[in-house]
Enzyme design. Structure first.
Site, PDB file in Angstrom:
ATOM      1  N   ASP A  37       0.844  -1.184   0.000  1.00 55.96           N
ATOM      2  CA  ASP A  37       0.000   0.000   0.000  1.00 55.96           C
ATOM      3  C   ASP A  37       0.884   1.240   0.000  1.00 55.96           C
ATOM      4  O   ASP A  37       1.501   1.584   1.016  1.00 55.96           O
ATOM      5  CB  ASP A  37      -0.906  -0.008   1.234  1.00 55.96           C
ATOM      6  CG  ASP A  37      -1.858   1.181   1.273  1.00 55.96           C
ATOM      7  OD1 ASP A  37      -1.816   2.021   0.348  1.00 55.96           O
ATOM      8  OD2 ASP A  37      -2.649   1.265   2.241  1.00 55.96           O
ATOM      9  N   LEU A  38       0.943   1.930  -1.123  1.00 55.88           N
ATOM     10  CA  LEU A  38       1.829   3.075  -1.250  1.00 55.88           C
ATOM     11  C   LEU A  38       1.328   4.307  -0.500  1.00 55.88           C
ATOM     12  O   LEU A  38       2.042   5.304  -0.409  1.00 55.88           O
ATOM     13  CB  LEU A  38       2.012   3.426  -2.725  1.00 55.88           C
ATOM     14  CG  LEU A  38       2.723   2.355  -3.570  1.00 55.88           C
ATOM     15  CD1 LEU A  38       2.717   2.764  -5.034  1.00 55.88           C
ATOM     16  CD2 LEU A  38       4.139   2.123  -3.082  1.00 55.88           C
ATOM     17  N   ASP A 103       8.511  14.704 -17.166  1.00 55.35           N
ATOM     18  CA  ASP A 103       8.637  15.992 -17.841  1.00 55.35           C
ATOM     19  C   ASP A 103       7.614  17.001 -17.337  1.00 55.35           C
ATOM     20  O   ASP A 103       7.786  18.209 -17.534  1.00 55.35           O
ATOM     21  CB  ASP A 103       8.459  15.797 -19.349  1.00 55.35           C
ATOM     22  CG  ASP A 103       7.075  15.253 -19.691  1.00 55.35           C
ATOM     23  OD1 ASP A 103       6.795  14.085 -19.316  1.00 55.35           O
ATOM     24  OD2 ASP A 103       6.273  15.959 -20.322  1.00 55.35           O
ATOM     25  N   TYR A 126      -0.654  16.729 -11.091  1.00 57.66           N
ATOM     26  CA  TYR A 126       0.238  15.603 -11.354  1.00 57.66           C
ATOM     27  C   TYR A 126       1.700  16.041 -11.331  1.00 57.66           C
ATOM     28  O   TYR A 126       2.529  15.467 -10.616  1.00 57.66           O
ATOM     29  CB  TYR A 126      -0.102  14.963 -12.697  1.00 57.66           C
ATOM     30  CG  TYR A 126       0.924  13.955 -13.149  1.00 57.66           C
ATOM     31  CD1 TYR A 126       1.086  12.742 -12.482  1.00 57.66           C
ATOM     32  CD2 TYR A 126       1.751  14.221 -14.242  1.00 57.66           C
ATOM     33  CE1 TYR A 126       2.049  11.818 -12.895  1.00 57.66           C
ATOM     34  CE2 TYR A 126       2.701  13.304 -14.667  1.00 57.66           C
ATOM     35  CZ  TYR A 126       2.851  12.109 -13.986  1.00 57.66           C
ATOM     36  OH  TYR A 126       3.810  11.210 -14.394  1.00 57.66           O
ATOM     37  N   LYS A 130       4.568  15.053  -8.482  1.00 59.51           N
ATOM     38  CA  LYS A 130       5.816  14.376  -8.851  1.00 59.51           C
ATOM     39  C   LYS A 130       7.028  15.207  -8.441  1.00 59.51           C
ATOM     40  O   LYS A 130       8.055  14.664  -8.027  1.00 59.51           O
ATOM     41  CB  LYS A 130       5.835  14.092 -10.353  1.00 59.51           C
ATOM     42  CG  LYS A 130       4.846  13.033 -10.809  1.00 59.51           C
ATOM     43  CD  LYS A 130       5.176  11.652 -10.249  1.00 59.51           C
ATOM     44  CE  LYS A 130       6.406  11.054 -10.883  1.00 59.51           C
ATOM     45  NZ  LYS A 130       6.686   9.676 -10.369  1.00 59.51           N
TER      46      LYS A 130
END
Length: 296
Positions: A37-38, A103, A126, A130
């Site tokens: 489970d992240l 990117d 997103y 990241k």
């Protein structure tokens, strides 16, 4: 036997890490979200401490770019907090971590390939999440390599190549965005690069660390990519629809996309000897697997 722990087993890169032919004396354990489970930092810490891993490759991510705009907590949990937990655990265990990034940390608002030290300015949740993962790894004290990539495709999972082949078989004409620039990336080529980096970091405490870029070589647009998919696919009996160029404005999405996703890979070549091959050659291998081999 030296064992590397990898995540993202249900995704394109994790699948290729599991399929990779590792050198003698090396193996990988690739986990899916069913295995770990992240969103649970304590579970991540326990997994890293479970055995004497040689290194960690965190290829797992929340990649639903548009959904992330309304699902911020989930995106940040997987893309930022999970890398933070992995990096802290790796620091404690004295092992390196290779973190896959994107990117989308860049605004994509200039010409030319992005350098690893160029200013970051994500356009949406997103990319921001990241970037949060990058910062967590970078400041953890763990030896690390952050590897940004873009436009990942493969013979399995959901990606642009498979979508084009499916839709192209249903329509005579397709409209594809022609003002977003980048370099397609083979998940298999990326996995091989990640493995090379992880093994080097595991074997050599003086190995280079920092932020790197990996994509296959050569620029194109999504429109140009689609044209090449159908040109190569036609020789394998695939569809060959007409591909019309359209601007990004004609295909609105909840999350803004970078107009320029080109990544400079020179530092990766300098530090690890990795020279990405042309994206057209990588695409050929992917099409061979999709159109002439077992489908996944």
């Amino acid at each position: 036997m030296k064992t590397i722990l990898a995540t993202g087993g249900s995704g394109q890169v994790g699948t290729e890490l599991a399929r990779l032919s590792w050198p003698q004396g090396w193996e990988v354990v690739v986990l899916t979200r069913a295995d770990l489970d992240l969103t649970d930092p304590s579970a991540i810490t326990a997994k890293v401490g479970e055995r004497p891993w040689a290194a960690v490759i965190n290829a797992a991510a929340y990649t639903a770019v548009d959904k992330a705009e309304s699902d911020q907590l989930a995106a940040w949990a997987v893309n930022a907090l999970a890398p933070a937990a992995f990096a802290a655990a790796c620091k404690g265990a004295g092992i390196p971590i290779v973190q896959v990034s994107t990117d989308y940390v860049f605004a994509g608002d200039r010409d030319g390939a992005w350098q690893t030290d160029d200013p970051v300015a994500p356009l949406g949740v997103y990319g921001a999440s990241k970037l949060g993962g990058e910062l967590a790894v970078r400041t953890s004290g763990a030896r690390h390599a952050i590897v940004r990539t873009a436009w990942v495709v493969s013979a399995h999972g959901n990606n642009f190549v498979k979508t084009m082949l499916r839709v192209g078989a249903q329509r005579d004409t397709l409209a594809v965005v022609a003002d977003q620039h980048g370099s397609p990336t083979s998940a298999a080529d990326l996995a091989a690069a990640l493995a090379t980096i992880a093994m080097r970091l595991a074997d050599d405490t003086d190995a280079p660390t920092g932020t790197y870029h990996f994509s296959n070589a050569g620029p194109t647009t999504w429109h140009g990519f689609a044209q090449e998919i159908f040109a190569q696919g036609a020789s394998r009996g695939g569809p060959s629809p007409s591909v019309e160029p359209i601007p990004t404005s004609a295909y609105p999405t909840p999350a803004r996309r970078p107009a320029n996703s080109l990544l400079d890979t020179a530092t990766l070549t300098r530090d690890f000897g990795i020279r990405p091959r042309p994206w057209q050659a990588a695409l050929s291998d992917i099409l061979d697997k999709i159109m002439t081999g077992p489908r996944a």
